[in-house]
Enzyme design. Structure first.
Site, PDB file in Angstrom:
ATOM      1  N   GLU A  76       7.130  92.155 136.464  1.00 37.37           N
ATOM      2  CA  GLU A  76       6.598  93.543 137.006  1.00 37.37           C
ATOM      3  C   GLU A  76       7.001  94.773 136.305  1.00 37.37           C
ATOM      4  OE1 GLU A  76       5.587  90.039 139.982  1.00 37.37           O
ATOM      5  OE2 GLU A  76       7.592  90.754 138.759  1.00 37.37           O
ATOM      6  N   GLU A 333      14.856  87.521 125.786  1.00 37.08           N
ATOM      7  CA  GLU A 333      14.755  87.330 124.563  1.00 37.08           C
ATOM      8  C   GLU A 333      13.223  86.454 123.966  1.00 37.08           C
ATOM      9  OE1 GLU A 333      18.779  87.170 122.397  1.00 37.08           O
ATOM     10  OE2 GLU A 333      18.319  85.258 123.279  1.00 37.08           O
ATOM     11  N   ASN A 357       2.793  84.767 131.993  1.00 29.65           N
ATOM     12  CA  ASN A 357       2.088  86.088 131.142  1.00 29.65           C
ATOM     13  C   ASN A 357       1.773  85.375 129.624  1.00 29.65           C
ATOM     14  OD1 ASN A 357       1.133  88.357 129.892  1.00 29.65           O
ATOM     15  ND2 ASN A 357       3.299  89.121 129.671  1.00 29.65           N
ATOM     16  N   LEU A 358       0.578  85.182 129.468  1.00 31.82           N
ATOM     17  CA  LEU A 358       0.033  84.677 128.201  1.00 31.82           C
ATOM     18  C   LEU A 358      -0.221  85.870 127.115  1.00 31.82           C
ATOM     19  CD1 LEU A 358      -3.134  85.122 127.766  1.00 31.82           C
ATOM     20  CD2 LEU A 358      -3.081  83.683 129.785  1.00 31.82           C
ATOM     21  N   ILE A 359      -0.171  87.056 127.613  1.00 32.90           N
ATOM     22  CA  ILE A 359      -0.521  88.363 126.884  1.00 32.90           C
ATOM     23  C   ILE A 359       0.718  88.576 125.852  1.00 32.90           C
ATOM     24  CG2 ILE A 359      -0.786  90.668 126.843  1.00 32.90           C
ATOM     25  CD1 ILE A 359      -2.091  90.332 129.591  1.00 32.90           C
ATOM     26  N   GLU A 360       2.013  88.227 126.302  1.00 35.83           N
ATOM     27  CA  GLU A 360       3.087  88.349 125.569  1.00 35.83           C
ATOM     28  C   GLU A 360       2.918  87.534 124.335  1.00 35.83           C
ATOM     29  OE1 GLU A 360       7.936  89.064 125.895  1.00 35.83           O
ATOM     30  OE2 GLU A 360       6.921  87.879 127.337  1.00 35.83           O
TER      31      GLU A 360
END
Length: 445
Positions: A76, A333, A357-360
């Site tokens: 977050e 990292e 979080n799959l967006i990263e």
């Protein structure tokens, strides 16, 4: 108009008071256990043992007039970064009071502070602790990230006419069902929000049903996060520096309890494929589990190399490349690990935990396989699948089988990596939309 069904009828004032009284009493009784838990976690993460007075609303005062933003943990807090940048662009004089609940959140939040800002723990949600916190800091408004609605906090903010906004708001169907059991407590708290800035239309609908009066759909801030280019380049440099023949790298990204053991069993039984033997890289979600996962790897009979053993070196030592499994036991990292990997498995999605979080991963151009449980990122998971940036598989065993085949097809992986980067870029812009919505809620100087 007819009488609304009982499930939709807001709880009465007496029901709410009784629920909040019982809730506050339970928290007071549990306070010694809460601090015992913090002390134990502090054995692995010493920051949990620091600034305990803040957990009860005490601690050093700050100058009135800051914008208070609460981000519970590292995810977050990182998501808040582009929103904070967009708000500062609109209000260069803006001061921040950042609060967190976890050590990783507080460590990550330090990087967002400027001169005049402050950082504190969020107090325990008892009426006394909340009053002391707000008395000491007197913010101009509050921004809570994603799902953090606290009954005592919202009641005291409403009493003071302090506007509180839920940003990057999400509410899964599972959480909405669970919330119905505590409706007398949570519905009034949600109704006290000045505004919710939802990630998706489904989130917005569920938030309205939960009691929030005004909701806007703005998208997901995590699309606006840009991966650290230096870390990403370092991971790519590590991949290029491998001894020949090069081994493809499969990453288990942000794994959760129960997933590592299942992965290691499946890895032991994986089908044979052409080419070099792949390297398995595991990055656990919680740092306090690093040693536990290392033990799991060794007990499964695999040779292990730990990232922490070569911190400060430009490249992994030669002996690391001979290990069967690497453990990514470092913080902040992930771009490095995504840059190193040819393919990733999405942690938290192979157990009923909602997925990480799959967006990263997409922003780093890392192809992804995800399990059946992605309710924390339902829309992002569906869009990634439609865009060809990710594939869904029903179990870890099947994911390992699919991954073994894909790792032998670098051309197909390169195409999926390009689709992942395009997918991430297409959905940016939530930070500016949320900053615009928030700007109208902040008192003007």
């Amino acid at each position: 108009m007819g009488t609304p069904p009982s499930s939709a009828r807001p709880p009465g004032a007496w029901a709410e008071r009784l629920a909040r009284w019982g809730y506050a009493a339970a928290l007071r009784l549990a306070t010694p256990l809460y601090f015992l838990k913090l002390w134990r976690r502090g054995g692995a993460e010493p920051l949990y043992r620091a600034h305990w007075a803040e957990r009860l609303g005490f601690g050093e005062r700050t100058a009135p007039g800051a914008l208070w933003l609460h981000a519970v943990s590292m995810g977050e807090t990182r998501a808040a970064a582009p929103l904070i940048a967009a708000l500062r662009a609109r209000r260069p004089d803006l001061r921040l009071l950042l609060t967190h609940s976890t050590a990783t959140g507080r460590e990550t939040g330090r990087e967002l502070l400027r001169e005049g800002d402050a950082q504190r723990w969020l107090p325990l949600d008892t009426p006394g602790a909340v009053r002391r916190f707000l008395d000491r800091h007197q913010p101009i408004a509050g921004v809570l990230m994603e799902t953090e609605i606290w009954p005592s906090l919202m009641a005291e903010a409403a009493r003071r006419r302090l506007p509180v906004v839920l940003a990057n708001a999400r509410l899964s169907a599972k959480s909405a069902r669970q919330g119905q059991r505590l409706r007398a407590l949570l519905h009034p708290a949600a109704a006290r929000l000045a505004l919710a800035l939802a990630q998706t239309a489904d989130d917005a609908r569920r938030l309205r049903e939960a009691g929030v009066g005004e909701v806007q759909v703005c998208g997901n801030l995590k699309y606006d996060l840009q991966p650290d280019e230096a870390l990403l380049a370092r991971g790519q440099a590590w991949a290029a520096a491998q001894p020949q023949p090069r081994r493809p790298v499969l990453l288990m990204a942000v794994s959760r309890e129960g997933e590592e053991a299942a992965l290691l069993r499946a890895w032991r039984q994986r089908p044979e494929a052409g080419g070099a033997r792949p390297l398995l890289l595991i990055v656990p979600r919680h740092p306090q589990r690093f040693d536990e996962v290392a033990t799991l790897v060794r007990d499964a009979g695999f040779s292990l190399a730990r990232r922490s053993s070569w911190v400060g070196q430009d490249l992994p030592p030669p002996e690391a490349w001979s290990a069967e499994v690497w453990l990514g036991d470092s913080l902040r990292e992930m771009p490095l690990y995504y840059g190193l990997a040819d393919l990733a498995l999405l942690g938290g999605s192979f157990e009923p935990l909602g997925g990480q979080n799959l967006i990263e991963a997409a922003a780093c151009g890392c192809p992804l396989l995800m399990g059946p449980h992605t309710f924390n990122f339902n829309e992002a998971a569906a869009l990634a699948e439609q865009a060809g940036a990710a594939c869904r598989v029903p179990s870890l065993a099947e994911a390992v089988t699919m991954a073994t085949g894909l790792l032998a097809e670098p051309g197909a992986l390169a195409q999926q990596a390009a689709r992942a980067r395009d997918f991430a870029a297409e959905h940016r812009g939530a930070a500016e939309r949320m900053a615009q919505a928030l700007a109208g809620r902040l008192p003007q100087r």
